[in-house]
Each structure stands twice: as C-alpha cells, then as structure tokens.
Scaffold this motif. Structure first.
Motif, short mmCIF file in Angstrom:
data_model
loop_
_atom_site.label_atom_id
_atom_site.label_comp_id
_atom_site.label_asym_id
_atom_site.label_seq_id
_atom_site.Cartn_x
_atom_site.Cartn_y
_atom_site.Cartn_z
N LEU A 89 -32.29 -20.89 58.34
CA LEU A 89 -33.73 -20.72 58.20
C LEU A 89 -34.41 -21.25 59.46
O LEU A 89 -33.88 -22.15 60.12
CB LEU A 89 -34.24 -21.49 56.98
N PRO A 90 -35.59 -20.74 59.82
CA PRO A 90 -36.25 -21.20 61.03
C PRO A 90 -36.71 -22.66 60.98
O PRO A 90 -36.78 -23.32 62.00
CB PRO A 90 -37.45 -20.27 61.21
N ASN A 91 -37.02 -23.16 59.79
CA ASN A 91 -37.43 -24.56 59.68
C ASN A 91 -37.07 -25.08 58.28
O ASN A 91 -36.87 -24.33 57.35
CB ASN A 91 -38.92 -24.72 59.96
N ALA A 92 -37.00 -26.39 58.20
CA ALA A 92 -36.67 -27.01 56.92
C ALA A 92 -37.94 -27.19 56.10
O ALA A 92 -39.02 -27.42 56.65
CB ALA A 92 -36.00 -28.36 57.14
N TYR A 99 -31.53 -26.20 55.94
CA TYR A 99 -31.72 -24.94 56.64
C TYR A 99 -30.90 -23.77 56.08
O TYR A 99 -30.96 -22.67 56.61
CB TYR A 99 -31.34 -25.10 58.12
N TRP A 100 -30.09 -24.02 55.07
CA TRP A 100 -29.20 -23.01 54.49
C TRP A 100 -28.28 -22.43 55.57
O TRP A 100 -27.97 -21.24 55.59
CB TRP A 100 -29.96 -21.88 53.82
N THR A 101 -27.87 -23.28 56.49
CA THR A 101 -27.01 -22.86 57.59
C THR A 101 -25.66 -22.39 57.05
O THR A 101 -25.09 -23.02 56.17
CB THR A 101 -26.81 -24.03 58.57
N TRP A 151 -24.00 -26.48 65.14
CA TRP A 151 -25.03 -25.88 64.31
C TRP A 151 -25.22 -26.64 63.01
O TRP A 151 -26.34 -26.90 62.60
CB TRP A 151 -24.68 -24.42 64.02
N PHE A 152 -24.12 -26.99 62.36
CA PHE A 152 -24.23 -27.71 61.09
C PHE A 152 -24.81 -29.10 61.28
O PHE A 152 -25.51 -29.61 60.39
CB PHE A 152 -22.88 -27.77 60.37
N PRO A 188 -28.79 -29.04 59.26
CA PRO A 188 -28.00 -29.35 58.07
C PRO A 188 -28.11 -28.25 57.01
O PRO A 188 -29.17 -27.68 56.78
CB PRO A 188 -28.62 -30.65 57.56
N LYS A 189 -26.97 -27.97 56.39
CA LYS A 189 -26.88 -26.88 55.42
C LYS A 189 -27.89 -27.04 54.28
O LYS A 189 -28.50 -26.06 53.84
CB LYS A 189 -25.45 -26.81 54.88
#
Length: 90
Positions: A86-89, A64-66, A55-56, A60-61
């Motif tokens: 988030l759904p998109n960057a 996307y605030w992953t 996922w990361f 990327p954090k």
C-alpha cells in the motif's frame, strides 16, 4: 467491394495528458494499479532475497500489506519478482 465503417464526426481527444502520466509513472520505477504500488526486480537469488527483506523491513506487512506478488526462476539462478504494498500505512 470493401465496406468500411462510417467515419465519426467527433474529433479524437488529445492524448497529451495520458502520455505525460504514463511517462511519469515509468520514470518513477513504480507501478500503481488500484490501491497498491508495485515494483519489479530481476536479481541473482541472494540479492533478490535481500531486496525482499529490505521491503518487509521498510514497509511492515501488518501496516502496508507488503507481499511478494509473483516470482519466477530464470536461467542462471536469476529471480524475477514483483513486490506489492500500500502507498501508506493507516
């Protein structure tokens, strides 16, 4: 004597649209509340660690605030966790 609430004169709204949206969201495997997409997993510890890395890498954090929103250690070295992004960057 049992008192009852007065009956409404308004018909109940159809729930077909709501049922359809709930089914679609459940079938997709993703949950979306607010601006974030969430996906929950229940995996052995090493597989859970690898899934979080995927996922990361994919989201990327910084863009996307992953994050790992929550996690629990279950019996048998099983990790139950929810990833959020988030759904998109931007």
């Amino acid at each position: 004597m049992v008192s009852r609430a007065p009956r409404s004169h308004f018909p109940k709204p159809p729930l077909d649209g709501l049922r359809k949206r709930l089914k679609e969201s459940r079938d997709s495997g993703h949950q979306q509340r607010g601006a974030f997409i969430r996906e929950s997993f229940r995996l052995p510890r090493l597989a859970a660690r690898e899934k979080a890395r995927e996922w990361f890498e994919q989201y990327p954090k910084a863009a996307y605030w992953t994050e790992i929103e929550s996690w629990y250690e279950r019996p048998g070295d099983i990790i139950e966790f929810t990833m959020r992004r988030l759904p998109n960057a931007d």
